[in-house]
Every structure is written in C-alpha cells, then in structure tokens.
Design a protein around this motif. Structure first.
Motif, PDB file in Angstrom:
ATOM      1  N   PRO A 194       6.135   3.217   7.798  1.00  0.00           N
ATOM      2  CA  PRO A 194       5.416   2.851   8.829  1.00  0.00           C
ATOM      3  C   PRO A 194       4.254   1.762   8.283  1.00  0.00           C
ATOM      4  O   PRO A 194       3.435   2.128   7.096  1.00  0.00           O
ATOM      5  N   VAL A 195       3.654   1.061   8.968  1.00  0.00           N
ATOM      6  CA  VAL A 195       2.524   0.154   8.667  1.00  0.00           C
ATOM      7  C   VAL A 195       1.227   1.038   9.178  1.00  0.00           C
ATOM      8  O   VAL A 195       1.123   1.712  10.160  1.00  0.00           O
ATOM      9  N   SER A 196       0.124   1.015   7.935  1.00  0.00           N
ATOM     10  CA  SER A 196      -0.963   1.756   8.602  1.00  0.00           C
ATOM     11  C   SER A 196      -1.810   1.210   9.455  1.00  0.00           C
ATOM     12  O   SER A 196      -1.464  -0.088   9.697  1.00  0.00           O
ATOM     13  N   ARG A 197      -2.680   2.011  10.169  1.00  0.00           N
ATOM     14  CA  ARG A 197      -3.806   1.351  11.165  1.00  0.00           C
ATOM     15  C   ARG A 197      -4.429   0.393  10.601  1.00  0.00           C
ATOM     16  O   ARG A 197      -4.551  -0.808  11.080  1.00  0.00           O
ATOM     17  N   THR A 198      -4.919   0.666   9.439  1.00  0.00           N
ATOM     18  CA  THR A 198      -6.000  -0.487   8.745  1.00  0.00           C
ATOM     19  C   THR A 198      -5.156  -1.879   8.535  1.00  0.00           C
ATOM     20  O   THR A 198      -5.876  -2.761   8.738  1.00  0.00           O
ATOM     21  N   LEU A 205      -2.632  -2.909  10.257  1.00  0.00           N
ATOM     22  CA  LEU A 205      -2.575  -3.727  11.454  1.00  0.00           C
ATOM     23  C   LEU A 205      -3.747  -4.144  12.133  1.00  0.00           C
ATOM     24  O   LEU A 205      -3.721  -5.575  12.336  1.00  0.00           O
ATOM     25  N   GLN A 206      -4.796  -3.698  11.789  1.00  0.00           N
ATOM     26  CA  GLN A 206      -6.037  -4.315  12.215  1.00  0.00           C
ATOM     27  C   GLN A 206      -6.312  -5.464  11.392  1.00  0.00           C
ATOM     28  O   GLN A 206      -6.792  -6.502  11.851  1.00  0.00           O
ATOM     29  N   LEU A 207      -6.096  -5.393   9.970  1.00  0.00           N
ATOM     30  CA  LEU A 207      -6.265  -6.498   9.042  1.00  0.00           C
ATOM     31  C   LEU A 207      -5.387  -7.698   9.607  1.00  0.00           C
ATOM     32  O   LEU A 207      -5.806  -8.908   9.648  1.00  0.00           O
ATOM     33  N   MET A 208      -4.133  -7.541   9.950  1.00  0.00           N
ATOM     34  CA  MET A 208      -3.183  -8.568  10.190  1.00  0.00           C
ATOM     35  C   MET A 208      -3.488  -9.330  11.578  1.00  0.00           C
ATOM     36  O   MET A 208      -3.500 -10.313  11.726  1.00  0.00           O
ATOM     37  N   ARG A 209      -4.148  -8.517  12.636  1.00  0.00           N
ATOM     38  CA  ARG A 209      -4.694  -8.861  13.802  1.00  0.00           C
ATOM     39  C   ARG A 209      -5.686  -9.792  13.297  1.00  0.00           C
ATOM     40  O   ARG A 209      -5.849 -11.056  13.946  1.00  0.00           O
ATOM     41  N   ARG A 210      -6.769  -9.325  12.505  1.00  0.00           N
ATOM     42  CA  ARG A 210      -7.941 -10.229  12.255  1.00  0.00           C
ATOM     43  C   ARG A 210      -7.412 -11.586  11.540  1.00  0.00           C
ATOM     44  O   ARG A 210      -7.949 -12.514  11.487  1.00  0.00           O
ATOM     45  N   MET A 211      -6.572 -11.333  10.664  1.00  0.00           N
ATOM     46  CA  MET A 211      -5.865 -12.476  10.063  1.00  0.00           C
ATOM     47  C   MET A 211      -5.296 -13.713  11.146  1.00  0.00           C
ATOM     48  O   MET A 211      -5.662 -14.836  11.069  1.00  0.00           O
ATOM     49  N   ASP A 212      -4.780 -12.994  12.297  1.00  0.00           N
ATOM     50  CA  ASP A 212      -4.091 -13.992  13.139  1.00  0.00           C
ATOM     51  C   ASP A 212      -5.071 -14.696  13.856  1.00  0.00           C
ATOM     52  O   ASP A 212      -5.196 -15.887  14.233  1.00  0.00           O
ATOM     53  N   GLY A 223     -16.070  -8.125   4.793  1.00  0.00           N
ATOM     54  CA  GLY A 223     -16.035  -6.980   3.995  1.00  0.00           C
ATOM     55  C   GLY A 223     -14.573  -6.204   3.805  1.00  0.00           C
ATOM     56  O   GLY A 223     -14.473  -5.281   3.402  1.00  0.00           O
ATOM     57  N   ASN A 224     -13.521  -7.236   3.951  1.00  0.00           N
ATOM     58  CA  ASN A 224     -12.070  -6.834   3.599  1.00  0.00           C
ATOM     59  C   ASN A 224     -11.781  -7.048   2.306  1.00  0.00           C
ATOM     60  O   ASN A 224     -12.144  -8.070   1.827  1.00  0.00           O
ATOM     61  N   LYS A 225     -10.971  -6.272   1.647  1.00  0.00           N
ATOM     62  CA  LYS A 225     -10.483  -6.437   0.310  1.00  0.00           C
ATOM     63  C   LYS A 225      -9.142  -7.047   0.522  1.00  0.00           C
ATOM     64  O   LYS A 225      -8.227  -6.214   0.720  1.00  0.00           O
TER      65      LYS A 225
END
Length: 75
Positions: free
Chosen positions: A30-34, A36-43, A65-67
């Motif tokens: 499973p993909v973690s919630r963080t 998924l949020q990072l992928m959404r921001r990337m999009d 602030g994302n690594k």
C-alpha cells in the motif's frame, strides 16, 4: 488465476497462464498517505509549470519543505 492449493506447482501454473513466476508471488504494497499527498502536489506543480524539468520541480518541492530528489520526481 494462480491457486497455491492446487496439485499443479505454481511454476507450472504460471507458465500455463503465460506470466513470470515472480508475478505469481508478488503482493502489492500500500502507498502511504504522505506519498499520496506528495504525488498530488507533484501533479499540481507539473500542471502549473509544464515546461519545468525534474530538477526544477524537485527544487520547488524542497522549497515547500518536502524531502524529494529529482530521481524520485522523475519516477
């Protein structure tokens, strides 16, 4: 599709179905919630800056602030 309880070994079942043996044992993680949020921001960033490459987009994410490295972005 692949029945581990069947008398026929998994290797032969995979060969008959036409898939690699390793695919018969694969269990998706499973993909973690963080993530998924990072992928959404990337999009969102990609839509906002369609001309930007992986390095620029990774830099924008790091400023927020994302690594993340550019290789992770490129994936």
């Amino acid at each position: 599709m692949i029945d581990r309880e069947h008398a026929l070994p998994v290797v032969q079942q995979a060969r008959l179905v036409g898939i690699a043996r390793s695919s018969a044992y694969y269990e998706p993680q499973p993909v973690s919630r963080t993530d998924l949020q990072l992928m959404r921001r990337m999009d969102e960033l990609h839509l906002e800056f369609p001309f930007a490459g992986a390095r620029m987009l990774a830099r924008l994410l790091r400023r927020e602030g994302n690594k993340v490295g550019r290789r992770q972005w490129a994936r």
